[in-house]
Design a protein around this motif. Structure first.
Motif, short mmCIF file in Angstrom:
data_model
loop_
_atom_site.label_atom_id
_atom_site.label_comp_id
_atom_site.label_asym_id
_atom_site.label_seq_id
_atom_site.Cartn_x
_atom_site.Cartn_y
_atom_site.Cartn_z
N ALA A 76 -11.00 0.72 -1.57
CA ALA A 76 -9.60 1.01 -1.09
C ALA A 76 -9.47 2.40 -0.15
O ALA A 76 -8.27 2.96 0.26
CB ALA A 76 -8.78 0.61 -2.59
N LEU A 77 -10.84 1.93 0.12
CA LEU A 77 -10.22 3.28 1.17
C LEU A 77 -10.27 2.99 2.26
O LEU A 77 -9.86 3.65 3.19
CB LEU A 77 -11.92 3.79 1.04
CG LEU A 77 -12.53 4.81 -0.50
CD1 LEU A 77 -14.05 5.38 -0.14
CD2 LEU A 77 -11.38 6.20 -0.68
N THR A 78 -10.19 1.68 3.25
CA THR A 78 -10.30 1.47 4.22
C THR A 78 -8.74 1.00 4.15
O THR A 78 -9.01 -0.43 2.95
CB THR A 78 -10.96 0.73 4.53
OG1 THR A 78 -12.43 1.92 5.06
CG2 THR A 78 -10.92 0.33 6.23
N ASN A 79 -8.05 0.15 5.22
CA ASN A 79 -6.77 -0.39 4.62
C ASN A 79 -7.06 -1.92 5.23
O ASN A 79 -8.21 -2.12 6.40
CB ASN A 79 -5.52 0.08 5.98
CG ASN A 79 -5.06 1.25 4.55
OD1 ASN A 79 -4.65 1.63 4.21
ND2 ASN A 79 -4.06 2.18 6.07
N ILE A 80 -7.17 -3.14 4.18
CA ILE A 80 -7.22 -4.19 4.54
C ILE A 80 -5.93 -4.88 5.78
O ILE A 80 -4.38 -4.37 5.13
CB ILE A 80 -7.64 -5.06 2.94
CG1 ILE A 80 -8.14 -5.06 2.52
CG2 ILE A 80 -6.97 -6.64 3.88
CD1 ILE A 80 -7.78 -5.06 0.71
N THR A 81 -6.77 -4.94 6.77
CA THR A 81 -5.92 -5.31 8.37
C THR A 81 -4.93 -6.89 7.61
O THR A 81 -3.97 -7.00 7.50
CB THR A 81 -6.39 -6.14 9.43
OG1 THR A 81 -7.30 -5.24 9.59
CG2 THR A 81 -5.20 -6.31 10.04
N SER A 82 -5.60 -8.00 6.99
CA SER A 82 -5.04 -9.60 6.32
C SER A 82 -6.53 -9.96 5.28
O SER A 82 -7.93 -9.37 5.42
CB SER A 82 -5.19 -9.89 7.48
OG SER A 82 -5.82 -10.88 7.88
#
Lengths: 207, 265
Positions: B49-55
């Motif tokens: 969760a260090l990078t936002n998930i686009t979908s």
């Protein structure tokens, strides 16, 4: 409290930057206020009391905002880690914020205490009598609110850098509390009118 | 178990996604093999969760990563950036993170000493003051000592000399939880024969395969119907076939970055 609180408190209290700029450098100005600027005031007790309170309020403002210059970047430095730690260790987001606030407040209150002792001591040596607060509880509340303001400002500015994705501005932003403090310090020379009420440090003079 | 469902990650709006519909189910020990820039680290960052998930979704033990807070013992990782909570010396940092995760600092120190790093040295240095290899060792030791059920190792062999790579293999194999390691190096396949392997190219995850099956596998620059795996590299179909002398032996590549040379040529 977790180990984070104890370690952060120790790191802040022993930080060379904070020790130099918030204490040693301001001590120089304590002596300036007492032995240089102090020559130009009326040498009567009432005038000295007001002068001492003005010195403490203004120098404390510079001292604490100097410390916030270090507190804000430390949060920015750990911003990615905070995300991970609050998800995958026992340090929840609210607990992290509480422990960070507590360790920062302890540091800022310790600086306030050192400044109080040094202003009282140096001004006693210069003027020959001890100036004590007329309302000690009021002074403590006033200092506590001031430290909270400084912490909240540092936190807000740090998070602004993260949210706006502007790491290049981090250095400038971390100095904003100090710039604001020097602007408020200018109220000794300039009449800011009602804007003076925005600084909780000004209330120190009346207590 | 870590489950990835149709995962897309885009760093900037309207840019091409770095991860393009990654599906995977990870339990036991797995390697993700892929060249640099293929999306391996981004995938691990999304899991943490260090990078936002686009979908799409990532579930750890059935729970979406976005919903996980203050869950010690679930996930650890060897990213340097997660070990920057305080600017203290490395020794204290190990104590801090193992305390926050109810891990075992002695385990971390034992492993660090096994790599020939003196603990007295760690008391004098911050993490940012260590060499790349020392940083990798300390972060990997911390990830293992946090005693999480799932551990992610991002390029655990990078910046290590051959002897230390061997020691690292031993430590990863000894861990009992779910281990997910990514690497672009293929020499290590023989050391992880009981692991599962995935491949990642250009943001797409392929697999799983048994590592054992890859030891004699060859890369063939064509679409082979009997291939173990078919990959798309630089717009061309590349097949991973059982070794019959038709293509280039996978383990002989040493580094998967070389696949671009083969595909380009």
């Amino acid at each position: 409290m977790t180990k984070y609180f104890w370690m952060n408190t120790k790191l802040l209290l022993t930080n060379p930057y904070i020790l130099f700029w918030s204490i040693l450098f301001i001590e120089f100005w304590v002596f300036m206020w007492a032995y240089v600027f102090g020559n130009y005031i009326l040498q009567v007790e009432e005038a000295v009391r007001i002068y001492t309170a003005t010195a403490y309020g203004n120098l404390l403002m510079l001292s604490l905002s100097g410390a916030s210059v270090k507190i804000a970047p430390s949060l920015l430095y750990s911003s990615k880690s905070i995300r991970y730690v609050t998800k995958y260790t026992k340090l929840s987001p609210s607990r992290f914020l509480l422990e960070n606030l507590a360790s920062s407040l302890i540091t800022l209150l310790a600086i306030s205490a050192v400044m109080f002792i040094s202003v009282t001591g140096v001004f006693f040596a210069r003027f020959g009598f001890v100036v004590m607060p007329v309302n000690a509880v009021g002074l403590f509340i006033s200092i506590l609110l001031s430290t909270l303001l400084i912490y909240a400002l540092a936190l807000f500015l740090n998070f602004s850098v993260v949210i706006l994705r502007a790491p290049k501005s981090a250095s400038f932003i971390s100095f904003l509390p100090l710039i604001l403090a020097f602007t408020a310090y200018a109220s000794l020379l300039i009449d800011f009118g009602n804007a003076a009420y925005f600084s909780p440090f000004n209330s120190i003079m009346s207590v | 178990m870590i489950l990835s469902q149709d995962l897309y990650v885009t760093y900037r709006w309207r840019q091409e996604p770095v991860l393009k519909g990654v599906n995977g189910n990870f339990k036991g020990k797995a390697l993700i093999l892929g060249p640099n820039g293929s999306g391996k680290t981004t995938f691990f960052r999304a899991i943490c969760a260090l990078t936002n998930i686009t979908s799409g979704k990532i579930l750890i033990d059935g729970r979406p990563v976005e919903d996980l807070y203050a869950t010690k013992g679930v996930l650890s990782v060897n990213f340097q950036e997660v070990y920057t909570l305080l600017g203290s010396n490395v020794f204290d940092l190990v104590k801090l993170y193992t305390d926050l995760s109810d891990g075992d600092s002695e385990l971390a120190f034992e492993m660090i000493k096994d790599f020939g790093i003196d603990l007295g040295f760690l008391k004098k240095r911050k993490l940012s003051e260590l060499s790349l290899g020392q940083t990798k060792i300390v972060c990997t030791a911390l990830a293992l000592a946090m005693k999480a059920r799932h551990v992610l190792f991002d390029e655990p062999f990078e910046d290590l000399d051959p002897a230390k790579k061997g020691r690292m293999v031993k430590h990863l194999n000894q861990y009992s939880g779910v281990v997910l390691a990514n690497t672009h190096e293929t020499w290590l396949l023989k050391n992880h024969q009981n692991w599962i392997a995935f491949f990642m190219f250009e943001g797409v995850l392929y697999g799983p395969l048994l590592v054992k099956e890859l030891l004699n596998a060859e890369i063939f620059m064509a679409d082979e119907p009997d291939a173990l795996l078919r990959l798309k590299v630089l717009g061309k179909m590349v097949s991973l076939v059982r070794g019959e002398g038709r293509g280039t032996l996978l383990t002989s590549l040493e580094n998967l970055d070389r696949i671009y040379e083969l595909a380009g040529g």
